[in-house]
Design a protein around this motif. Structure first.
Motif, PDB file in Angstrom:
ATOM      1  N   MET A 225      10.509   1.173   9.603  1.00  0.00           N
ATOM      2  CA  MET A 225       9.723   1.941   7.978  1.00  0.00           C
ATOM      3  C   MET A 225       9.942   0.730   6.624  1.00  0.00           C
ATOM      4  SD  MET A 225       9.501   3.911   5.553  1.00  0.00           S
ATOM      5  CE  MET A 225       8.231   4.781   5.387  1.00  0.00           C
ATOM      6  N   TRP A 232       4.364  -4.266   3.679  1.00  0.00           N
ATOM      7  CA  TRP A 232       2.663  -3.989   2.504  1.00  0.00           C
ATOM      8  C   TRP A 232       3.245  -4.006   0.866  1.00  0.00           C
ATOM      9  CZ3 TRP A 232       0.507   1.548   4.376  1.00  0.00           C
ATOM     10  CH2 TRP A 232      -0.587   1.270   3.790  1.00  0.00           C
ATOM     11  N   GLN A 258      -5.376  -3.370   0.190  1.00  0.00           N
ATOM     12  CA  GLN A 258      -4.358  -2.007   0.361  1.00  0.00           C
ATOM     13  C   GLN A 258      -5.297  -0.879   1.393  1.00  0.00           C
ATOM     14  OE1 GLN A 258      -2.414  -0.806  -0.756  1.00  0.00           O
ATOM     15  NE2 GLN A 258      -2.487   1.624  -0.490  1.00  0.00           N
ATOM     16  N   LEU A 259      -6.902  -1.350   0.449  1.00  0.00           N
ATOM     17  CA  LEU A 259      -7.586  -0.243   1.976  1.00  0.00           C
ATOM     18  C   LEU A 259      -7.579  -0.869   2.963  1.00  0.00           C
ATOM     19  CD1 LEU A 259      -9.779   1.828   1.705  1.00  0.00           C
ATOM     20  CD2 LEU A 259     -11.762  -0.071   0.969  1.00  0.00           C
ATOM     21  N   ALA A 262      -4.587   0.616   4.118  1.00  0.00           N
ATOM     22  CA  ALA A 262      -4.096   1.960   4.538  1.00  0.00           C
ATOM     23  C   ALA A 262      -5.531   2.295   6.366  1.00  0.00           C
ATOM     24  CB  ALA A 262      -4.921   2.790   3.784  1.00  0.00           C
ATOM     25  N   ALA A 265      -4.078   1.107   9.336  1.00  0.00           N
ATOM     26  CA  ALA A 265      -2.617   2.280   9.963  1.00  0.00           C
ATOM     27  C   ALA A 265      -3.118   3.076   9.869  1.00  0.00           C
ATOM     28  CB  ALA A 265      -1.722   2.474   8.325  1.00  0.00           C
ATOM     29  N   ALA A 266      -3.983   3.830   9.515  1.00  0.00           N
ATOM     30  CA  ALA A 266      -4.881   5.431  10.166  1.00  0.00           C
ATOM     31  C   ALA A 266      -5.321   5.187  11.339  1.00  0.00           C
ATOM     32  CB  ALA A 266      -5.752   6.094   8.706  1.00  0.00           C
ATOM     33  N   MET A 269      -2.605   5.581  14.347  1.00  0.00           N
ATOM     34  CA  MET A 269      -2.148   6.499  14.302  1.00  0.00           C
ATOM     35  C   MET A 269      -3.303   7.400  15.217  1.00  0.00           C
ATOM     36  SD  MET A 269      -1.367   8.827  11.104  1.00  0.00           S
ATOM     37  CE  MET A 269      -2.867   9.416  11.184  1.00  0.00           C
ATOM     38  N   TRP A 273      -2.978   9.248  18.939  1.00  0.00           N
ATOM     39  CA  TRP A 273      -3.037  10.692  19.023  1.00  0.00           C
ATOM     40  C   TRP A 273      -3.627  10.873  19.524  1.00  0.00           C
ATOM     41  CZ3 TRP A 273      -2.548  13.093  12.919  1.00  0.00           C
ATOM     42  CH2 TRP A 273      -1.928  14.126  12.359  1.00  0.00           C
ATOM     43  N   MET A 285       2.413   3.785  13.131  1.00  0.00           N
ATOM     44  CA  MET A 285       1.713   3.789  12.087  1.00  0.00           C
ATOM     45  C   MET A 285       1.859   1.992  11.530  1.00  0.00           C
ATOM     46  SD  MET A 285       2.396   7.234  10.338  1.00  0.00           S
ATOM     47  CE  MET A 285       2.206   8.396  11.381  1.00  0.00           C
TER      48      MET A 285
ATOM     49  N   PHE D  74       4.648   7.719   5.527  1.00  0.00           N
ATOM     50  CA  PHE D  74       3.786   6.721   4.925  1.00  0.00           C
ATOM     51  C   PHE D  74       2.047   7.167   5.446  1.00  0.00           C
ATOM     52  CE2 PHE D  74       3.292   3.161   7.386  1.00  0.00           C
ATOM     53  CZ  PHE D  74       3.467   1.963   6.913  1.00  0.00           C
ATOM     54  N   MET D  75       2.256   7.686   6.105  1.00  0.00           N
ATOM     55  CA  MET D  75       0.451   8.479   6.644  1.00  0.00           C
ATOM     56  C   MET D  75      -0.155   8.931   5.371  1.00  0.00           C
ATOM     57  SD  MET D  75      -1.258  11.528   6.446  1.00  0.00           S
ATOM     58  CE  MET D  75      -0.314  13.212   7.089  1.00  0.00           C
ATOM     59  N   THR D  77       0.145   7.434   2.599  1.00  0.00           N
ATOM     60  CA  THR D  77      -0.286   6.194   1.657  1.00  0.00           C
ATOM     61  C   THR D  77      -1.239   6.381   2.170  1.00  0.00           C
ATOM     62  OG1 THR D  77       2.075   6.488   1.374  1.00  0.00           O
ATOM     63  CG2 THR D  77       0.319   3.655   0.845  1.00  0.00           C
ATOM     64  N   ALA D  78      -1.668   5.640   3.803  1.00  0.00           N
ATOM     65  CA  ALA D  78      -2.976   5.325   4.001  1.00  0.00           C
ATOM     66  C   ALA D  78      -3.754   6.670   4.135  1.00  0.00           C
ATOM     67  CB  ALA D  78      -2.837   5.538   5.605  1.00  0.00           C
ATOM     68  N   VAL D  79      -3.807   7.855   4.070  1.00  0.00           N
ATOM     69  CA  VAL D  79      -4.947   8.940   4.363  1.00  0.00           C
ATOM     70  C   VAL D  79      -5.496   8.761   2.523  1.00  0.00           C
ATOM     71  CG1 VAL D  79      -5.655  10.970   4.042  1.00  0.00           C
ATOM     72  CG2 VAL D  79      -4.229   9.497   6.017  1.00  0.00           C
ATOM     73  N   THR D  81      -5.426   6.694   0.112  1.00  0.00           N
ATOM     74  CA  THR D  81      -5.607   4.863  -0.084  1.00  0.00           C
ATOM     75  C   THR D  81      -7.216   5.210   0.719  1.00  0.00           C
ATOM     76  OG1 THR D  81      -4.287   3.949   0.279  1.00  0.00           O
ATOM     77  CG2 THR D  81      -6.244   2.617   0.222  1.00  0.00           C
ATOM     78  N   ILE D  82      -7.753   6.634   1.446  1.00  0.00           N
ATOM     79  CA  ILE D  82      -8.817   6.342   2.149  1.00  0.00           C
ATOM     80  C   ILE D  82      -9.593   7.171   1.168  1.00  0.00           C
ATOM     81  CG2 ILE D  82     -10.479   6.958   3.787  1.00  0.00           C
ATOM     82  CD1 ILE D  82      -7.998   5.794   6.004  1.00  0.00           C
ATOM     83  N   TYR D  85     -10.656   5.024  -2.249  1.00  0.00           N
ATOM     84  CA  TYR D  85     -11.904   4.622  -1.710  1.00  0.00           C
ATOM     85  C   TYR D  85     -12.968   6.140  -2.075  1.00  0.00           C
ATOM     86  CZ  TYR D  85     -14.923   1.755   1.207  1.00  0.00           C
ATOM     87  OH  TYR D  85     -16.021   1.881   1.811  1.00  0.00           O
ATOM     88  N   ILE D 136      -1.115   8.915  -4.487  1.00  0.00           N
ATOM     89  CA  ILE D 136      -0.554   8.512  -3.423  1.00  0.00           C
ATOM     90  C   ILE D 136       1.163   9.242  -3.227  1.00  0.00           C
ATOM     91  CG2 ILE D 136       1.117   7.475  -1.347  1.00  0.00           C
ATOM     92  CD1 ILE D 136      -1.118   5.027  -1.811  1.00  0.00           C
ATOM     93  N   PHE D 156      -1.690  16.790   7.374  1.00  0.00           N
ATOM     94  CA  PHE D 156      -2.940  15.443   7.862  1.00  0.00           C
ATOM     95  C   PHE D 156      -4.300  15.726   7.077  1.00  0.00           C
ATOM     96  CE2 PHE D 156      -6.389  13.431   9.792  1.00  0.00           C
ATOM     97  CZ  PHE D 156      -6.771  12.691   9.369  1.00  0.00           C
TER      98      PHE D 156
END
Ligand SMILES: Nc1ncnc2c1ncn2[C@@H]1O[C@H](COP(=O)(O)OP(=O)(O)O)[C@@H](O)[C@H]1O
Ligand SMILES: Nc1ncnc2c1ncn2[C@@H]1O[C@H](COP(=O)(O)OP(=O)(O)O)[C@@H](O)[C@H]1O
Ligand SMILES: Nc1ncnc2c1ncn2[C@@H]1O[C@H](COP(=O)(O)OP(=O)(O)O)[C@@H](O)[C@H]1O
Lengths: 427, 112, 427, 427, 112, 112
Positions: A225, A232, A258-259, A262, A265-266, A269, A273, A285, D74-75, D77-79, D81-82, D85, D136, D156
């Motif tokens: 991580m 990143w 960045q976009l 992200a 990664a999502a 994940m 899931w 992730m 980490f999650m 950071t990804a979420v 960002t979305i 946006y 974030i 989440f």
């Protein structure tokens, strides 16, 4: 005298503006802002390899191979710096025959370089360092497929040669005045030069070396991580730095990086899931983030936010499939998925650059803006890199194999490469 | 004298320690072990590869005690370690032929 | 039009030169590019100490002294910031008697500092912070020789005093308008001020403290590698930042830093490979890299690539010998080789700066360009620093010893300083 | 003469505005130096969350919850960002009704953004990314109170909603053209937006969730120290970056940040040393540093060195009391002291900004310069944020609780969230 | 044959090892354990919260030996492990019914 | 009942586990230990300083079993752990006076 100085201040400002935009501008002048960003970007990209990539990889191997894995990245950083200084830089970036395959030898051993030499608006010395960090990470990426069994000695010789005979020509063809560049192939920050190049080399090497005796689960997800995070963050230097300026292009490159990251990664994940063990893993992730970073790399100076969104989405899905499914289905032992993430992600990114490129951003339109031919160009870049790097990697490792054994002995592998090759153990 | 070895759930170890204290046991040696029995391990997935983790973390407690106190010790452990779920663990009893306190050289029950 | 542009280029260059040196030049104006790079460099150099150096050292000690070793760097970062604010900065950088020993008290407690104050082209506030990070790391480096046995309390008092009575004067003499600077001694980024200074202090301290009861092998080579990597990356801020501008000098400083470091790392690795246990160790590569970084530090603004190559080579060889051979031969317990790497590497670098300096790069010629006298000047800088720092370190630790015991008790040492001095343990 | 100087400055500025877009447009022009610094700052602030905050928190939890704690950052950071946006950025920073509560939807999905769009002197794309890193870390900070028991799934959904309905409005009110900004509330880098906001949310969440079954001691103080160090270094991007320029304001912000942090770290350390166990702990120093960073955040563009000194001192004392005493006295289980350090430190900093603000630095005078009313304004900002964020956090978590269980089951908590929620374990 | 289990201070382990070597013991199994007895643990503070660390790090040494050599072994350990402070540790002796060297299949004393 | 303690090479542990499963052994406790015997440790060098690492990593397996099954257990372990190289390890057998399953309170062979 004071007035004269003040006029000069004015002149400086005027000048800085005029040179860049004037049609008949003389040699560009150094821009401190651009230089500041490129010095920083160089630091960021070096951070990606040491300790970034080293930790990303190191956490995924078994404990008895941690030192070995960290050593590979560190040794490569040192050795590739030397080969780059000796001739790599010159062969990659000095003008050779236009549309050719390799650059000239005019900067071998950096002969003649001075503090006044510029590359666009930054010192050539900075450009040298910045590009060096790309050469380093490309070579270091390869190791992911062959950890836990490669001979350190063989690796040492392999990367010394590879960094010259594979990396330099590919960089020249894409970023110098070489064939692919002249053709119009787009690769902003290294989809082909870095990721496809290292990814296919990794695949060839792991096939030549054969499988590990035993696979153990990642021994330190924490290190992985940390490594993924540094990749990143450092990737801002990689992609936004590829603008070689602190301007709107750099900004957009940062944003799309960045976009896409992200989203990828999502995506990875969420796939985990909703399928498999029904659990979103941290390694997943992190893998998704790296996949997104890889795929946006060639596109980062050419696409806008919506392109980045789709590239991230595609990268998450495709790299998940190539790493978690394809590999196990076929059965090669690409230990840390360099092929699955970097080669496949790089190919995906290269192609989607041809799809999503926006003329207003990077100067070239993609298929969505009507320029379907760009996809073909992108494919040429992909195929040429795959073939050249794949074949040459095979040749180089076979040549090295004539002089030294390329694989650790069974006993060494069982004992762990830390002790066997470095005489060190993590307590 | 007996050596009582109990393999228990890590989260129950503290409980056991307290229960033993209460009945006058003043020394204890502990270590982290892994085990399986009725309660099996699990599988972890990393990028689609399965890794079987057969062993579960357990805590091993070793208590040297006089034969006289043995019954009390066994009962205390059982009570304190029991959750009623599988994986609660086992107790093993062996005979000790000698115990020595290094600092003083005392032997036998005096050394406990 | 072209001619006009060229005149302007000339004007720019002239201007940049004139403002700084011309007597009646107007106050220099803030340059955002330079400022950006110096803000960044400050962050990079702080990163070198926390967590860089802390981890580099922390990995090399025994597990029961990890918290202690990390705490030393962290505490020093806090305390030296305060002493620097109170008077260190003023004593080091405010003009004192020309050619003197110490600066003035005009900026004690930063009195009068405002957002408009500049140092060359950057805000004075940034210059303050940047220089602060040098003071911090110099003091933190010292700890390497005395880990695993120094009393935390004694260290606290020692560094509070040392940062004022040793660091500030040495910095003033070399970088302020002090004696060595006036004399013409070259030290671009701290070969004398940082490395010889801390290295000799470390040697004195470890001799005063005596040996550790027991030596244990490095408990976490991973931490050491992370630390070495952050030192390497952060050192770009250290050396290229010492240009105090984002220009060609910064670029060349970055380049020579990267090259010398790589060469020294490779050299140390190869020496180990071909001798001793026949194994290239990760700790060896990291040590080599740090040795290269140290040796190039004083030279980084004065030499070109070939000079850097030889300095790296020499650093790898010499520091290997001083750390791995000399220490064991003589028998002092400089636990983490602060003397062997920093003092010896610093001396080597200081002298070789006098050899390889290139007039076209840093304005001063070295012996190879005929200015043999520079070597003598360099030696004066070395000797003066060794003597002043060595003697004063001895005085300060003896004074501290009057008030508190300077060494952990045997029981504390056995138990580990983590628990004994900080009440914390790593599980 | 002075007038002439001012005219020149004006000329320079005017000039910079006019050249590129010509005409007499007052639209600002891109400044590469400022852009370089903001690109860098963005990287630095991202580094604060991954891996900085993740490690800071990760080291403080039990070993069986390390992966879980790292995954949260980490999650997020990804979420985030979305969500940023999709609409967060637009709602926070696009002009809404003046003095209102929320921004407009004009940049939803970043529609229309181009490489030429600027925000002051930097590309809007960079501004987007920079502000994103704040969103974030604010969200990631919250997790500290609920580690070791929150359901990953609930988290989440919670953070997806919270980042839009809480973060965006608060950011708009303070930094957009919203209510608190119009009122004149000062918050340079996020005392209210980031720290009070996340701190009160953390308190509400930990009260809703209830206590952990068992508290275990920090499992890896080393990770905590790495994290605290990266927070410290990255915070230069946070505070000095909030100047959105590489100028004297950025420099002063860096200086006061460094000073307040050092003073707070030393203060916390000394309190521990002189009380309680009589030992200065590494976790204590790190906590003090973070407390100082938090408290100086709102003040960093408004106060000078002496203000910073007192803010650091106050932060060390107050946050020690709220974390080490108040929490245990009252008995809520704010696991990693998000309320004690971030909320209380943020409130302290907000108020002291009103006390120590210096007109010559940030344009607004504080109480010490006679403007006592500023304290009242600051309090309005504090209270409004506490109420809005507190209430909305409660609403959001309750809504999420309708759809999924918000707390791990007892069995999962005992087993550790690493295995339970992520299927991964640290060997 | 006997199995001698000694729980000693970690810093004395090396000493014990050397002492055993001297009297001809050529095999040894070691592990990290934690324990308490007369010597208690300590309390750590993190941000004002107390965490009791009841167990202290100890080293467990296991030596299988012939009954004949037992006395020498016990003496060697006692001498080498003793510092005179509390926490010096204990020695436990149990009977071994069998020892097997896996590599050769040798049994009993030959396997030691 | 007997307690079988096997010290084997870490890389053979999985093998042993499987072999024991096959003969119907359903419980096992494992721990990481270090040892030396015929097979000695090694020396590591850090910046020219030598550090003797006397002990090699080994895996200790403890299996409580009925006396009846003892022979099968011993054979299974020997077969599965053997590589023929030094360092293959040892098996120690001691007598158990009691075994208790904590969850149910079952005693003796039923508890195995
Ligand atoms: N035959 C055995 N020999 C040694 N250890 C055993 C044996 N059976 C069980 N154990 C240990 O006891 C632990 C708990 O056993 P398990 O059968 O899972 O629980 P329960 O006794 O509640 O059914 C195991 O993880 C293992 O460490
Ligand atoms: N009854 C016991 N059973 C098992 N182990 C014990 C027992 N008593 C002591 N020990 C072990 O011996 C170690 C030292 O014991 P302690 O009583 O502290 O020292 P001393 O024997 O010098 O008084 C303890 O830490 C523990 O590991
Ligand atoms: N006398 C002994 N007492 C306790 N453990 C022993 C003894 N002899 C060997 N061992 C353990 O068995 C392991 C293997 O022994 P070794 O002599 O190296 O191999 P082999 O039995 O194949 O000759 C050692 O590392 C040690 O852990």
């Amino acid at each position: 005298m004071k007035i004269f100085n003040r006029l000069l201040i004015l002149a400086v400002v005027l000048f800085q503006t005029t040179t860049v935009f004037a049609a008949d501008a003389p040699k560009p002048v150094l821009n401190p802002g651009d230089t500041a960003w490129m010095l920083t970007s160089t630091a960021l990209v070096l951070l990606m390899t040491i300790p970034g990539l080293a930790l990303f990889y190191g956490g995924l191997v078994g404990k008895k191979n941690l030192v070995s894995t960290l050593s590979q990245s560190f040794m490569i950083t040192a050795v590739v710096t030397i080969t780059w200084y000796v001739c790599g830089y010159s062969l990659a970036f000095m003008d050779g025959a236009k549309g050719g395959f390799i650059g000239s030898t005019s900067r071998v051993l950096l002969k003649g370089i001075g503090i006044g030499d510029l590359n666009t608006t930054i010192p050539e010395t900075v450009f040298f360092c910045y590009q060096l960090t790309f050469a380093i990470i490309t070579v270091a990426l390869i190791c992911g497929s062959i950890v836990e069994r490669i001979s350190f000695k063989a690796l040492f010789f392999f990367i010394t040669i590879w960094s010259i005979v594979v990396y330099a020509p590919v960089a020249h063809m894409v970023w110098g005045n070489g064939y692919l560049n002249t053709l119009g192939v787009l690769d902003y920050a290294g989809g082909t030069v870095v990721h496809i190049n290292s990814g296919i080399a990794a695949l060839v090497l792991c096939l030549v070396l054969g499988k590990r005796k035993a696979k153990v689960k990642p021994h330190n997800v924490g290190y992985t991580m940390i490594g993924a995070s540094l990749l990143w963050v450092g990737w801002f230097g990689f992609n936004a730095g590829s603008a070689v300026a602190a301007n709107g292009n750099a900004g957009m490159a940062m944003l799309v990086t960045q976009l896409a990251t992200a989203v990828a990664a999502a995506t990875w994940m969420i796939i985990e899931w909703l399928t498999g063990e029904n659990k979103p893993s941290l390694v997943g992730m992190c893998s998704g983030a790296v996949a997104g970073l890889v795929a946006i790399t060639p596109a980062s100076g050419f696409v806008g936010p919506s392109g980045a969104f789709f590239i991230g989405l595609a990268a998450g899905i495709v790299c998940y499939l190539t790493s978690a499914k394809l590999k196990n289905a076929i059965g090669y032992d690409d230990a840390l998925d360099v092929f699955g993430v970097h080669c496949c992600g790089g190919i995906l990114g290269a192609i989607l650059t041809g799809v999503f490129a926006v003329k207003a951003i990077g100067g070239t339109a993609g298929a969505l803006e009507g320029n379907v031919a760009q996809i073909k160009l992108q494919l040429i870049g992909v195929v040429l890199t795959l073939v050249y790097s794949g074949v040459m990697t095979y040749v180089v490792i076979k040549v090295v194999g004539l002089f030294t054994s390329i694989r650790a002995t069974d006993a060494e592998e069982r004992e762990g490469l830390d002790l066997a090759h470095h005489g060190e153990t993590i307590a | 004298m007996k050596l009582v070895t109990a393999v228990v759930k890590p989260e129950q170890a503290d409980n056991v320690k307290k229960a033993l204290n209460k009945i006058g046991i003043q020394g204890l040696t502990m270590s982290d072990v892994k085990g399986y029995g009725r309660q099996k391990g699990h599988t972890e997935f990393y990028r689609g590869s399965e890794y079987e983790v057969a062993f579960l973390p357990k805590t091993k407690l070793e208590i040297a005690t006089s034969s006289k106190k043995l019954k009390a010790v066994l009962e205390a452990i059982q009570k304190a370690a029991k959750t009623g779920n599988i994986g609660d663990g086992k107790i093993f009893v062996t005979s000790l032929t000698e115990v020595i306190r290094i600092r003083t050289g005392e032997k036998g029950e005096k050394a406990l």
